[in-house]
Design an enzyme around this catalytic site. Structure first.
Site, PDB file in Angstrom:
ATOM      1  CG  ASP A   1       5.453   1.959   1.605  1.00 24.50           C
ATOM      2  OD1 ASP A   1       6.174   3.045   1.357  1.00 24.50           O
ATOM      3  OD2 ASP A   1       5.128   1.309   0.587  1.00 24.50           O
TER       4      ASP A   1
ATOM      5  CE  LYS B   1       1.817  -0.303   0.497  1.00 22.25           C
ATOM      6  NZ  LYS B   1       3.243  -0.849   0.781  1.00 22.25           N
TER       7      LYS B   1
ATOM      8  CE  LYS C   1       3.339   1.135  -2.692  1.00 22.69           C
ATOM      9  NZ  LYS C   1       4.471   1.121  -1.866  1.00 22.69           N
TER      10      LYS C   1
END
Length: 231
Positions: free
Chosen positions: A91, A155, A184
Site C-alpha cells: 500500500d 485507496k 479500498k
C-alpha cells in the site's frame, strides 16, 4: 463471527510507537480472525511473514507512509526491498502534493515507479490518495492516473491525516474507476454497519485498525467493540 466480512479486511498494525511484542500480538489476532491481510510497518515484515505463513492471511506492507512525499526513485528502491522480502501486497502513499498541484504527469510517474516493480512479481499494489485532502475532481483524476500507471487498487486514506473514508469519496473513486481498478475504503471504519456500507457501494477491500476487527467481525456497533484506531 460473520463468515465473510473478515475476508474484506486489511487489518492495520501501523502505530509508530507500538512495541515489538505488541505488534506480534496484534498480527496474531489478525491471523486468528482470518483477515485478508495484516497491513504492517516495514520493520515488522519479519514478524508478519512468520505469523502469516501457511494461513489465509497475507502480508501487506506500507510504502512512503504516511506522507508520500519521498522521491519516486526512492519509492522504487523501497518497493524492490519489500518484494525481495516476500510481501504479498504493498500500500503506497502517492505524492498528493502533486495531485493538489494538478501535476498529473508526476502523479502517474510516482505510481508507475512502484507498479513496475510490483507487476514483475505479481505483488498487489494499492495506491493511497489521502482523499480527505483532495477535491472530488482531484480524486477522480488521481484514480485515472492510478489506472494509467497499472496499479491494482486505489485507496482512500492512511488514517493519519485529517480524515478517513467517506461515502462521497468512495463513490467518486468507483465512478472514475469504472471497473478498471478496484477500490479500498480505509480510515474511520470501526463497526460492521460502516464496513457493510462501503462493501455495498462496491469497495472490495476495507482498511481497518486492528482494535476494530473484533467488533466488525462480530457484527456489533462500535460502542460495543474496541476503540482507538483512526486507520
Amino acid at each position: 463471527m460473520n463468515k465473510t466480512i473478515n475476508r474484506y479486511l486489511d487489518a492495520a498494525v501501523l502505530y509508530p510507537e507500538l512495541e515489538r511484542y505488541a505488534a506480534r500480538q496484534a498480527i496474531q489476532s489478525i491471523v486468528d480472525y482470518g483477515c485478508r491481510t495484516a497491513c504492517i510497518r516495514p520493520c515488522d515484515i519479519d514478524i508478519a511473514a512468520e505469523l502469516c505463513r501457511d494461513t489465509s492471511t497475507d502480508v501487506c506492507v506500507v510504502l512512503g507512509f504516511p506522507h508520500g512525499c519521498g522521491l519516486s526513485r526512492v519509492k522504487t528502491l523501497e518497493a524492490q526491498v519489500y518484494v525481495d522480502e516476500g510481501v504479498d501486497e504493498i500500500d503506497m502513499v502517492v505524492n498528493y502534493s502533486f495531485i493538489r498541484s494538478a501535476r498529473w504527469d508526476l502523479v502517474e510517474e510516482d505510481i508507475r515507479a512502484v507498479s513496475e516493480v510490483t507487476r514483475k512479481q505479481s505483488t498487489l499494489l494499492k495506491v493511497i490518495l489521502e482523499t480527505s485532502e483532495l477535491t472530488i475532481e482531484q480524486i477522480k483524476q488521481a484514480t485515472e492516473c492510478a489506472v494509467a500507471a497499472r496499479a491494482d487498487y486505489v485507496k482512500t486514506s492512511t488514517g493519519f491525516a485529517g480524515g478517513g473514508a467517506t461515502v462521497e469519496a468512495v463513490q467518486a473513486m468507483l465512478e472514475a474507476a469504472d471497473g478498471r481498478i478496484e477500490v479500498k475504503a480505509s480510515g474511520g471504519i470501526r463497526d460492521f454497519s460502516q464496513a457493510q456500507t462501503y462493501i455495498d457501494l462496491g469497495a472490495t477491500r476495507l482498511g481497518v485498525g486492528y482494535p476494530a476487527v473484533a467488533a466488525i467481525c462480530a457484527g456489533v456497533p462500535a460502542s460495543e467493540g474496541a476503540q482507538g484506531s483512526d486507520y
